[in-house]
Structures are given as C-alpha cells and as structure tokens.
Design an enzyme around this catalytic site. Structure first.
Site, PDB file in Angstrom:
ATOM      1  N   HIS A 102       0.554  -1.047   0.072  1.00 19.07           N
ATOM      2  CA  HIS A 102      -0.018   0.098   0.173  1.00 19.07           C
ATOM      3  C   HIS A 102       0.800   1.244   0.011  1.00 19.07           C
ATOM      4  O   HIS A 102       0.458   2.482  -0.078  1.00 19.07           O
ATOM      5  CB  HIS A 102      -0.988  -0.122   1.175  1.00 19.07           C
ATOM      6  CG  HIS A 102      -2.048   0.722   1.297  1.00 19.07           C
ATOM      7  ND1 HIS A 102      -2.130   1.812   2.141  1.00 19.07           N
ATOM      8  CD2 HIS A 102      -3.076   1.047   0.500  1.00 19.07           C
ATOM      9  CE1 HIS A 102      -3.227   2.685   1.983  1.00 19.07           C
ATOM     10  NE2 HIS A 102      -3.817   2.136   0.763  1.00 19.07           N
ATOM     11  N   LYS A 122       3.584   4.387  -0.954  1.00 21.76           N
ATOM     12  CA  LYS A 122       3.442   5.445  -1.948  1.00 21.76           C
ATOM     13  C   LYS A 122       4.861   6.116  -1.765  1.00 21.76           C
ATOM     14  O   LYS A 122       4.823   7.269  -1.081  1.00 21.76           O
ATOM     15  CB  LYS A 122       2.315   6.610  -2.271  1.00 21.76           C
ATOM     16  CG  LYS A 122       0.800   5.852  -2.396  1.00 21.76           C
ATOM     17  CD  LYS A 122       0.126   5.384  -1.161  1.00 21.76           C
ATOM     18  CE  LYS A 122      -1.158   4.972  -1.578  1.00 21.76           C
ATOM     19  NZ  LYS A 122      -2.075   4.352  -0.386  1.00 21.76           N
ATOM     20  N   ASP A 124      17.090  10.162  -8.029  1.00 20.84           N
ATOM     21  CA  ASP A 124      18.652  10.439  -8.200  1.00 20.84           C
ATOM     22  C   ASP A 124      19.161  10.429  -6.757  1.00 20.84           C
ATOM     23  O   ASP A 124      20.255  10.878  -6.351  1.00 20.84           O
ATOM     24  CB  ASP A 124      18.863  11.788  -8.745  1.00 20.84           C
ATOM     25  CG  ASP A 124      18.902  11.928 -10.187  1.00 20.84           C
ATOM     26  OD1 ASP A 124      18.649  10.618 -10.807  1.00 20.84           O
ATOM     27  OD2 ASP A 124      19.010  12.961 -11.001  1.00 20.84           O
ATOM     28  N   HIS A 127      -8.766  11.937   2.069  1.00 20.35           N
ATOM     29  CA  HIS A 127      -7.721  10.519   1.902  1.00 20.35           C
ATOM     30  C   HIS A 127      -6.416  10.528   2.688  1.00 20.35           C
ATOM     31  O   HIS A 127      -5.540   9.836   2.610  1.00 20.35           O
ATOM     32  CB  HIS A 127      -7.473  10.287   0.522  1.00 20.35           C
ATOM     33  CG  HIS A 127      -7.143   8.808   0.254  1.00 20.35           C
ATOM     34  ND1 HIS A 127      -5.655   8.715  -0.115  1.00 20.35           N
ATOM     35  CD2 HIS A 127      -7.478   7.633   0.310  1.00 20.35           C
ATOM     36  CE1 HIS A 127      -5.202   7.366  -0.431  1.00 20.35           C
ATOM     37  NE2 HIS A 127      -6.697   6.717  -0.041  1.00 20.35           N
ATOM     38  N   LYS A 179      -3.583  10.894   5.454  1.00 23.97           N
ATOM     39  CA  LYS A 179      -3.266   9.833   6.662  1.00 23.97           C
ATOM     40  C   LYS A 179      -1.982  10.749   7.316  1.00 23.97           C
ATOM     41  O   LYS A 179      -1.000  10.494   7.086  1.00 23.97           O
ATOM     42  CB  LYS A 179      -2.444   8.507   6.048  1.00 23.97           C
ATOM     43  CG  LYS A 179      -3.631   7.998   5.026  1.00 23.97           C
ATOM     44  CD  LYS A 179      -3.062   7.616   3.899  1.00 23.97           C
ATOM     45  CE  LYS A 179      -3.796   7.096   2.967  1.00 23.97           C
ATOM     46  NZ  LYS A 179      -4.932   6.411   3.045  1.00 23.97           N
ATOM     47  N   ASP A 218       1.728  18.326  19.736  1.00 23.81           N
ATOM     48  CA  ASP A 218       2.462  19.269  20.548  1.00 23.81           C
ATOM     49  C   ASP A 218       3.816  20.037  19.832  1.00 23.81           C
ATOM     50  O   ASP A 218       4.302  20.452  20.415  1.00 23.81           O
ATOM     51  CB  ASP A 218       3.096  18.310  21.382  1.00 23.81           C
ATOM     52  CG  ASP A 218       2.336  17.921  22.698  1.00 23.81           C
ATOM     53  OD1 ASP A 218       1.053  17.890  22.451  1.00 23.81           O
ATOM     54  OD2 ASP A 218       2.799  16.842  23.346  1.00 23.81           O
TER      55      ASP A 218
END
Length: 466
Positions: A213, A215, A220, A383, A385, A390
């Site tokens: 899952h 991404k 380089d 979407h 996450k 603090d």
C-alpha cells in the site's frame, strides 16, 4: 439421508475444521472471533473467504524478505554515525525502537514541502522526473492507465531513452483493472516494471490479503516523496483531499532503502551501490522512514503511533479516511483524552467504502463518548493519513487508522521530529477543520435508531477483517 442433507453436514464439518484452524493460529482474539462468526453463520462463503484472505501464510512465504532487510544494513552503515545528531528526549525511545527493530535510521538535513492536492503534487513530480540524471524509483499501490498515468509513463519512457535507470513497483491487486499492455509498453521501452505479489492461481490464496500500500518516489537519491497519493486522475480532482511530502536531503536515504528492499522482493536484485544514496549535511530537520508489514515481528508503525500518543502533553490531531483502530491504539487515544490531552480525529463525511463506513460509525461514537473530538470533513473525500502532536512531532504516509494498515498491508510512513514541520502540519490540519462539522451535530449519526445501531455493531464485529 438426502443429497442436500449430506451437503449440509459436509459444509458444517468443513466449517468446524476451518474454525479449529483459526483458533489454532493464535492470532488476536478479536480477529479470531470475527473469522469464527463469519465461518459459522455463512459457512460456504466464510470458508472460501478465509482460504483466500484469512489463512496466515506470512511466516512460510515471506521469510526471505526478513533476510533481505538484514542484507541492506551494509549499504547504510556509513550513515549510522551522523555528527551533531541529537535525538529529542521525548521521542528518543521511539526513534531507537525503529532503529533497533528494522534499522530505520534517523536522518538530519531533511528539507520538506507539504503538498495537499494533486494540483500541487503531480506538476512537482513531473518537474523532478524531468531533472533526473541517474535513476527514478516509483513504488505505487495504484498506477492507473488513464490520462495522468499515461502522462507520467511517457515522462518515464523519455528519461529511459536518455539513459536514466527507471524502476517501477505496482501492486498487483491495486492495479487489477489496469490492462497488462500498459505495463508491457513500459517494459518494451526499457523501464523495469514489476508487480508486487501477483495474485494468479494457484498462489492467489496465499497473496491476495497482503498488499503493498506504499506510495514512495525517489529521484537520483536526492529528492523523494511519501504520502497517500497514487497515480490516477481522480487524485487531481478538487474534491479529493490528500497529503504528500516532498523531501530533499538526508531523509531521502530512508525512502531509498525502503524502495530497494521492495525491489529485491519483486526482482531478487540487490542494489547497494553508493550512487543510490546521498551523504547528509550537518543541518536540517530530523526524520525517519519507517515501513511495516505482515512479515515484521512487531507492527513498527503502530508502535510509533503508540509512542507518540503516550508522549503527548498538549494535543494529538489525526486525519484518516478509515477509522477502525486496533484496541491498543484506540485505548491509548481514549486514555490521552481522559488525561486532558486535546485529541481530535478528522474523517470524511462520506466514505468511498460503504461497509467500512458502517463499521467505523460505532468507533466514532465511542470516541466522542471518551472525550475525543470527531470532525467530519465536508470539503470532498479526505484521503490524508497524518498525525501531529505538541508542535514537535508528526507523521505522514500510507497508513490508515485501521486493522488492515497496521497488520496486513505493507505500509510506509515518514516520522518528523521537527518543530517547524510539526507546526506546518498542524496549520494544515486546522485549515481543513474549517471545512468540517462536529459529529455531535449530526443527530442521525450520534443518536441513530436501534436498527442502525445494531447494524453498525454487527459490521464492527468484522472490522478486524476489513
């Protein structure tokens, strides 16, 4: 006895055998009970679903991945000692936990840009691809064959023709709807494109439940991306709210290592040349790239969440599209709220998965009852996450607040121990809050009729399986 009667008792015997198999696996009691209920009440469907998605093949099938994790240490040893590296005392235990368990090293000199829409992310990505001179690495759950996917694949093909190494990992389940010709064209042009755990028979039943899952993009060894966006046109929609982090400097080494471990897993080629890494400078923000998956002894990213929640003194802000938290995380969040910490959770008003939305509603009501402030995002589909606490620490990546992300998926998150980064993430959260309503104001959600509450509670029983 009639044939139908014989078939009935045969199905019951198979179901009992499957339930015994579930119990003997010694997994979490909640997950054991969920599978047992599904198998008992709908035996034919339940047994088939368990074979395809529930049997624990992890130890037998993926042990080589753990060995690979150890092998890559040799290419990272030169980065173990970084002069002027100081670990914040509040999070030193969490940082050292990541380093000890999976050799996820902290890196200084991590310069970041937070991107909150496809309009921000994809032009930046295309610009960085155009600047590539050595290599481009993409690790994507979804790489869609649509206008945007073809634009990016054309950009990658152009770089291959210029002599740049291009490697692409795509998840086979995430790209089920993508015709094979799309990736074959990449291969014909010289791109190394590999699917993550193909799910063709007979291996389907041992692989379908464990998906990559992540991404992650590395260019380089100097520029990297991590977050929640896949490559598909829908991520450019104004109604899609997501978060990607663009990173330069030392922190890119952690992203690179995560990709190269995945590459060994799909291609069995160990890439450890120094050209894939960059030497960190002695200044900049501190970050760690942490990956987790079903092969790990412990769920590292979940441990990181628990460490941050435990260390919180003022506030904890969460964004997640799916709120089905494991017991340990949910208990820690409720404990923090009971201690006077300002705990807030932001989820979409309308979800893209009806069953998950139903299952999450009882969790959200329970969160409100525990003193957690729940916000429903109305500016589109949320979407993103992320978590921030603090004004001192934050994390962003592919991990949702649900059982699947913490236990079954291969996920990747960046943890930032940097006040400037945390404040920027906090400000983005608070700006998003302007497009929300409190759950308490939606009477149909906070005080639903008894039939709805019963249905929400029944679907919640299956939350460990979603």
């Amino acid at each position: 006895m009639s044939i139908l009667g014989l078939l009935y008792w045969l199905s019951r015997l198979i179901a009992i055998g499957a339930i015994i198999h579930v119990v003997l696996d010694n997994r979490q009691p909640a997950k054991t009970m969920a599978w047992a209920l599904v198998i008992y009440f709908i035996p034919i469907f339940g047994v088939i679903a368990y074979i395809f998605f529930g049997v624990n093949y992890r130890k037998e099938r993926f042990i080589s991945r753990r060995s690979m994790d150890m092998l890559t240490k040799r290419s990272m040893l030169e980065f173990v000692e970084q002069h002027h590296l100081e670990l914040p005392s509040d999070y030193q235990t969490t940082i050292e936990l990541f380093s000890r368990q999976s050799f996820s090293l902290p890196f200084i000199n991590s310069k970041t840009v937070i991107l909150t829409s496809g309009y921000d992310f994809f032009p930046r990505l295309l610009h960085d691809i155009a600047q590539a001179r050595s290599h481009i690495h993409l690790d994507m759950y979804i790489f869609e064959d649509d206008a945007l996917g073809r634009l990016i694949s054309d950009a990658l093909i152009s770089k291959v023709r210029q002599g740049v190494e291009v490697r692409v990992i795509y998840d086979d389940v995430g790209c089920w709807k993508v015709k094979s010709r799309f990736f074959e064209r990449m291969r014909e042009e010289g791109i190394d494109a590999e699917p993550f755990m193909p799910v063709h028979f007979p291996q389907f039943t041992s692989r379908a439940n464990y998906r990559n899952h992540r991404k992650i993009v590395v260019i380089d060894g100097r520029v990297g991306y991590i977050g929640g966006m896949n490559i598909a046109v829908r991520y450019v929609s104004q109604s899609w709210r997501d978060t990607m982090i663009r990173i330069e400097g030392g922190g890119v080494n952690g992203l690179q290592r995560a990709f190269l471990i995945d590459w060994y897993f799909v291609d069995r080629t160990l890439l450890s040349d120094s050209k894939y890494y960059t030497k960190p400078e002695e200044e900049g923000g501190l970050m760690q790239t942490v990956t987790s998956g079903p092969v790990a002894t412990y769920p590292e990213i979940m441990q990181g969440y628990l460490g941050i929640i435990k260390a919180a003194k003022k506030y904890l802000y969460f964004q997640t599209p799916y709120f089905l938290p494991p017991d340990a995380v949910f208990f820690a969040m409720k404990t923090a709220a009971a201690a006077g910490i300002d705990v807030r959770v932001m989820v979409p008003r309308r979800n893209d998965a009806f069953f998950v939305e139903w299952a999450s509603r009882s969790y959200l009501r329970e969160a409100v009852e525990a003193g957690i402030k729940v916000y429903l995002y109305e500016g589109g589909f949320l979407h993103s996450k992320m978590m921030v606490s603090d004004d001192s620490v934050c994390t962003c990546g592919s991990t949702n607040l649900d059982f699947r992300s913490f236990e079954n998926n291969f996920e990747g998150n960046a943890f930032f121990y940097d006040e400037d980064m945390a404040r920027r993430m906090r400000d983005i959260y608070l700006a998003d809050e302007q497009k929300t309503i409190r759950l308490e104001t939606v009477s149909s959600r906070i005080h639903p009729p008894i039939t709805q509450r019963l249905w929400d509670s029944l679907t919640r029983l299956l939350s460990p399986l979603l």
